[in-house]
Design a protein around this motif. Structure first.
Motif, PDB file in Angstrom:
ATOM      1  N   THR A 157       0.837  -1.184   0.000  1.00  0.00           N
ATOM      2  CA  THR A 157       0.000   0.000   0.000  1.00  0.00           C
ATOM      3  C   THR A 157       0.877   1.241   0.000  1.00  0.00           C
ATOM      4  OG1 THR A 157      -1.968   0.988   0.995  1.00  0.00           O
ATOM      5  CG2 THR A 157      -0.276   0.170   2.512  1.00  0.00           C
ATOM      6  N   VAL A 158       0.268   2.428   0.164  1.00  0.00           N
ATOM      7  CA  VAL A 158       0.986   3.699   0.065  1.00  0.00           C
ATOM      8  C   VAL A 158       0.394   4.710   1.035  1.00  0.00           C
ATOM      9  CG1 VAL A 158       1.601   3.382  -2.364  1.00  0.00           C
ATOM     10  CG2 VAL A 158      -0.540   4.522  -1.772  1.00  0.00           C
ATOM     11  N   GLY A 159       1.080   5.852   1.158  1.00  0.00           N
ATOM     12  CA  GLY A 159       0.562   6.971   1.934  1.00  0.00           C
ATOM     13  C   GLY A 159       0.321   6.594   3.386  1.00  0.00           C
ATOM     14  N   MET A 160      -0.672   7.242   4.002  1.00  0.00           N
ATOM     15  CA  MET A 160      -0.948   6.976   5.402  1.00  0.00           C
ATOM     16  C   MET A 160      -1.512   5.588   5.636  1.00  0.00           C
ATOM     17  SD  MET A 160      -0.031   8.728   7.986  1.00  0.00           S
ATOM     18  CE  MET A 160      -1.197   8.065   9.172  1.00  0.00           C
ATOM     19  N   ALA A 161      -1.878   4.853   4.593  1.00  0.00           N
ATOM     20  CA  ALA A 161      -2.217   3.446   4.781  1.00  0.00           C
ATOM     21  C   ALA A 161      -0.951   2.704   5.217  1.00  0.00           C
ATOM     22  CB  ALA A 161      -2.779   2.854   3.500  1.00  0.00           C
ATOM     23  N   LEU A 162       0.151   2.974   4.524  1.00  0.00           N
ATOM     24  CA  LEU A 162       1.454   2.482   4.957  1.00  0.00           C
ATOM     25  C   LEU A 162       1.805   3.075   6.312  1.00  0.00           C
ATOM     26  CD1 LEU A 162       4.376   1.385   4.764  1.00  0.00           C
ATOM     27  CD2 LEU A 162       4.864   3.224   3.127  1.00  0.00           C
ATOM     28  N   GLY A 163       1.545   4.379   6.477  1.00  0.00           N
ATOM     29  CA  GLY A 163       1.852   5.047   7.736  1.00  0.00           C
ATOM     30  C   GLY A 163       1.153   4.425   8.928  1.00  0.00           C
ATOM     31  N   MET A 164      -0.097   4.029   8.752  1.00  0.00           N
ATOM     32  CA  MET A 164      -0.829   3.402   9.850  1.00  0.00           C
ATOM     33  C   MET A 164      -0.216   2.056  10.225  1.00  0.00           C
ATOM     34  SD  MET A 164      -4.796   4.283   8.896  1.00  0.00           S
ATOM     35  CE  MET A 164      -5.404   5.970   8.871  1.00  0.00           C
ATOM     36  N   GLY A 165       0.265   1.326   9.227  1.00  0.00           N
ATOM     37  CA  GLY A 165       0.963   0.083   9.526  1.00  0.00           C
ATOM     38  C   GLY A 165       2.250   0.334  10.286  1.00  0.00           C
TER      39      GLY A 165
END
Length: 333
Positions: A157-165
């Motif tokens: 994934t990318v962006g804050m989706a990655l950030g949340m992980g």
């Protein structure tokens, strides 16, 4: 309203302070006892983490964000090292070529060795989708060169989706978990995170090879405005809409339906934009009105490495779930 701190960060900050031991007599201030803090987290700048959040958790070496390079014409910029948002916006508006690249293995090697020097025993390295970037490959090559064990995770994934992980990984690490558990917690959260977005034009995505030529025709035929998603690490078309206004409205409907279906109070939202902060703020306000039971969305500009491909006028919404451990028995205090 921009870059607001989501609920749960105060818990994590307090937890890190309690876990961080007092300096030993004669010890240098930046050395952390490995007996207490064992796992470090490394990611890349595509995670779109708020700068103040990174600063809070990078102070003791627990979190490192490796910048991804962006090339504007002949110049190379480093995400986070240079203020390149305006430069990219002007370049996209004037047709100047904008390209991106993966960080070098050497950059990751330096990050892993720095964690080892600070007393960490393992690293979990979480990165942008391998279908969109070779960043995870660089991380794997670097991992093979160092003595400290490194778990490399393709977030898909990318962006804050990655950030949340990544934030979930930091939560688990702060709770004293080993690398395998930190990775597992991040994977579980990433699997429950979705990215939905709208771009006025698909041309920039097509130029960067992030979508096929056939898909890019959606943006030119009969003024169709596509809503896109990230699925299994790839950008995929979700719906075709006839106008920009309807596309944004439909994006909002999709997000509300997704967030409302999550466990009570667990949904978390992030809104990304590039060159259209007012539009992003208005979308976030409408989402807050429709979803009063969850914290307001964090709003931020897309990282340069993603904006270079999405182009001006993008609106993206990430739907994830809370990383706060008091809701998770396995990570209870």
């Amino acid at each position: 309203m921009n870059d607001r701190e989501p609920a749960g960060w105060p818990w994590l900050k307090e937890r890190l302070v309690r876990l961080r031991p007092a300096p030993r007599p004669g010890a240098t201030p930046d050395v952390v006892a490995a007996a207490v803090v064992r796992t470090a987290v490394v990611t890349d700048s595509a995670a779109a983490l708020p700068a103040d959040w990174v600063g809070d958790f990078a102070a003791d070496g627990r979190l490192t964000v490796v910048p991804m390079p962006v090339m504007v014409g002949p110049e190379i910029y480093g995400e986070g090292e240079d203020d390149i948002t305006e430069t990219i916006a002007v370049a996209l508006a004037t047709g100047t070529p904008v390209k991106t690249s993966r960080p070098s293995p050497g950059q990751f090697e330096q990050a892993y060795l720095a964690a080892q020097r600070r007393g960490f025993e393992a690293v979990v390295s979480v990165h942008i989708s391998g279908a969109l970037s070779g960043t995870a490959d660089s991380a794997r090559l670097a991992a093979s060169r160092v003595g400290i064990p490194v778990e490399v995770l393709d977030s898909k994934t990318v962006g804050m989706a990655l950030g949340m992980g990544v934030q979930s990984a930091v939560v688990a690490a702060a709770d004293g978990r080993g690398a395998a558990e930190v990775r597992a917690f991040a994977e579980e959260r990433l699997a429950r995170t979705r990215v939905y977005f709208y771009v006025p034009s698909l041309e920039q995505l097509r130029r960067g090879g992030r979508i096929g030529a056939a898909a890019s025709l959606w943006g030119t035929m009969l003024a169709i405005k596509p809503i896109l998603a990230v699925d299994d690490g790839k950008i995929v078309p979700l719906e075709k809409v006839r106008s920009a206004a309807r596309a944004v409205a439909r994006l909002e409907e999709i997000v509300v339906a997704d967030a409302a279906a999550r466990p009570d109070g667990q949904a978390r939202l992030a809104v990304h934009h590039f060159g259209n902060p007012g539009e992003a703020a208005e979308l976030a306000e409408r989402l807050a009105a429709s979803l009063p039971g969850i914290p307001p969305a964090q709003i931020s500009s897309l990282p340069a490495v993603l904006a270079a491909h999405a182009g001006l006028g993008v609106l993206a919404v990430i739907v994830g779930e809370s990383s706060t451990p008091h809701k998770e028995p396995a990570l209870a205090q």
